[in-house]
Design a protein around this motif. Sequence first.
Motif, mmCIF file in Angstrom:
data_model
loop_
_atom_site.group_PDB
_atom_site.id
_atom_site.type_symbol
_atom_site.label_atom_id
_atom_site.label_comp_id
_atom_site.label_asym_id
_atom_site.label_seq_id
_atom_site.Cartn_x
_atom_site.Cartn_y
_atom_site.Cartn_z
ATOM 1 N N GLU A 18 14.318 11.762 50.916
ATOM 2 C CA GLU A 18 14.484 10.707 49.917
ATOM 3 C C GLU A 18 15.547 11.091 48.904
ATOM 4 O O GLU A 18 15.664 12.230 48.495
ATOM 5 C CB GLU A 18 13.164 10.481 49.183
ATOM 6 N N ASP A 45 18.724 2.801 53.488
ATOM 7 C CA ASP A 45 17.822 3.954 53.578
ATOM 8 C C ASP A 45 18.386 5.168 52.835
ATOM 9 O O ASP A 45 17.640 6.031 52.375
ATOM 10 C CB ASP A 45 17.591 4.339 55.045
ATOM 11 N N HIS A 72 20.660 4.930 46.573
ATOM 12 C CA HIS A 72 19.757 4.667 45.447
ATOM 13 C C HIS A 72 19.756 3.170 45.133
ATOM 14 O O HIS A 72 18.715 2.566 44.930
ATOM 15 C CB HIS A 72 20.214 5.396 44.176
ATOM 16 N N ALA A 97 15.714 0.121 47.924
ATOM 17 C CA ALA A 97 14.414 -0.158 48.532
ATOM 18 C C ALA A 97 14.019 -1.621 48.352
ATOM 19 O O ALA A 97 13.409 -2.226 49.242
ATOM 20 C CB ALA A 97 13.348 0.761 47.936
ATOM 21 N N GLU A 98 14.388 -2.206 47.210
ATOM 22 C CA GLU A 98 14.073 -3.623 46.965
ATOM 23 C C GLU A 98 14.956 -4.532 47.814
ATOM 24 O O GLU A 98 14.483 -5.541 48.357
ATOM 25 C CB GLU A 98 14.237 -3.949 45.480
ATOM 26 N N LYS A 107 16.150 -3.861 50.644
ATOM 27 C CA LYS A 107 15.699 -3.722 52.030
ATOM 28 C C LYS A 107 14.534 -4.664 52.338
ATOM 29 O O LYS A 107 14.355 -5.106 53.480
ATOM 30 C CB LYS A 107 15.283 -2.264 52.268
ATOM 31 N N THR A 108 13.748 -5.008 51.339
ATOM 32 C CA THR A 108 12.615 -5.909 51.545
ATOM 33 C C THR A 108 12.941 -7.350 51.156
ATOM 34 O O THR A 108 12.094 -8.234 51.288
ATOM 35 C CB THR A 108 11.385 -5.442 50.736
#
Length: 246
Positions: A3, A210, A213, A230-231, A233-234
């Motif tokens: 990560e 992935d 940041h 990450a947001e 990606k969804t």
Amino acid sequence: MSEAPQSPTKDVLELTDVHVYYGAIHALKGVSLNVREKEIVTLIGANGAGKSTTLRAINGLNRARQGAIRFQGNDITTATPHTIVKNGIAQSPEGRRLFPRMSVTENLEMGAFQRTDRENFQSDMDRVFELFPRLHERRAQKAGTLSGGEQQMCAIGRALMARPKLLLLDEPSMGLAPIFVEKIFEIVLEINNQGTPVLLVEQNALMALDTAHRGYVMETGRITLEGPAAELKTNEAVQKAYLGLD
């Protein structure tokens, strides 16, 4: 893949309302984005969205007609490309653009041609070979005879030889076999973990999100979405348009 660390807050690069034209074609239409210290930021979008043009505006190859580009607090909007490299921005370009008849070592040396601190030269070459052991094995080989993945490693290594304070990567996974794609992104993370901020333009949106940041989505010369990777990606629109998910 490990990560990425928490995003710091101090800007290394800041674009504010940047407009770029190719003749009468309005290629960038008010692009604003930033990269912070020790951060990986990705720029995703379809072909022709303006991603590579954004990098060319940053490195001085396409001058912004309107807006401002600041690097480490200094305005570089009208700076020449060689000044921008000297100030600490290095790029691994789309398509690698190595010197095919020169050896791997000679190509890497070309990345340091503007440097005056020759005392650190060998330690930086050692660092590149540590990141890319395969380049060390092929150091005397002509760059034009390397595989696509090896050429991409050489292009990134050449950029690192400039000791960048910001690394620009333009489509590092293009045309590579999946095993090389994963390796390249692992190395991008390692470079970042060693302290170099990265602005990543990449068509493989899943790998890019992935790794990063934060991310920006470009469409027809504009930023249409931004946020933590990450947001994004969804995000339903991102999943449909760039991740192949319905």
